[in-house]
Design an enzyme around this catalytic site. Sequence first.
Site, PDB file in Angstrom:
ATOM      1  N   TYR A   1      55.152  14.678   3.061  1.00  0.00           N
ATOM      2  CA  TYR A   1      54.021  15.789   2.918  1.00  0.00           C
ATOM      3  C   TYR A   1      52.703  15.976   3.624  1.00  0.00           C
ATOM      4  O   TYR A   1      52.173  16.992   3.525  1.00  0.00           O
ATOM      5  CB  TYR A   1      54.497  15.012   1.387  1.00  0.00           C
ATOM      6  N   GLU A   2      51.509  14.896   3.672  1.00  0.00           N
ATOM      7  CA  GLU A   2      50.276  15.091   3.784  1.00  0.00           C
ATOM      8  C   GLU A   2      50.542  15.139   5.836  1.00  0.00           C
ATOM      9  O   GLU A   2      49.184  15.435   6.201  1.00  0.00           O
ATOM     10  CB  GLU A   2      49.730  13.474   3.544  1.00  0.00           C
TER      11      GLU A   2
ATOM     12  N   GLU B   1      45.073   4.568  -5.386  1.00  0.00           N
ATOM     13  CA  GLU B   1      46.019   4.652  -3.132  1.00  0.00           C
ATOM     14  C   GLU B   1      46.622   5.712  -3.066  1.00  0.00           C
ATOM     15  O   GLU B   1      46.315   6.546  -2.565  1.00  0.00           O
ATOM     16  CB  GLU B   1      45.506   3.375  -2.520  1.00  0.00           C
TER      17      GLU B   1
ATOM     18  N   GLY C   1      57.373  15.624 -15.453  1.00  0.00           N
ATOM     19  CA  GLY C   1      56.428  14.345 -16.593  1.00  0.00           C
ATOM     20  C   GLY C   1      56.097  12.986 -16.082  1.00  0.00           C
ATOM     21  O   GLY C   1      55.316  12.131 -16.616  1.00  0.00           O
TER      22      GLY C   1
ATOM     23  N   TYR D   1      46.019  17.361 -11.216  1.00  0.00           N
ATOM     24  CA  TYR D   1      44.672  16.562 -11.836  1.00  0.00           C
ATOM     25  C   TYR D   1      43.501  17.407 -12.985  1.00  0.00           C
ATOM     26  O   TYR D   1      42.823  16.880 -14.052  1.00  0.00           O
ATOM     27  CB  TYR D   1      43.655  16.004 -10.636  1.00  0.00           C
TER      28      TYR D   1
END
Length: 179
Positions: A28-29, A97, A109, A145
């Site tokens: 994904y990154e 991490e 959730g 976040y």
Amino acid sequence: MGQHGMIRAARAEDVPAIHRLIRELARYEHSLEQVTGTEEDLRRSLFGTDPAVYAHVAVSEGGAADDKDADEGAVVGIALWFLNYSTWTGQHGIYLEDLFVEPGVRGHGYGKALLAELGRICVERGYARLDWAVLDWNTPSIEFYQSIGARAMDEWDIYRLTGPALTALGSARETGTHR
């Protein structure tokens, strides 16, 4: 998530699923080629003598086709973390991490429940904070976040030494300061 899953401390038998989710996060990154850690490395780090890294998992209700424990369900999310320390507060904290939830179950959730479990640990143990990093292009995560009250530490930049630069520094001898 509610009644359809649970958060628990990782177990040794979760290592293959945790490793798979670490690789999914790296994909994904856009950095899968950087994942060199193996399942054995992870097993040793999490469950060896005197571990310094910990993990919690989000488990769905019921089993996935490849899950051996169909009664409990599949591991669909992970939080890998370790302790840090603030010299300013004189207290430990948690550094998260990796946080990853499978795309197919996002919005149910699991991510919030994993973070809530780490928050509970912080409060219960008297830790001062919960820290983590997020890639600046990861808007969905940043918005998530922010929705739970986290704030960016815009005044800080993260630095890292690795590879030849770390080797060079670790091999350096500064004249007159060390014996």
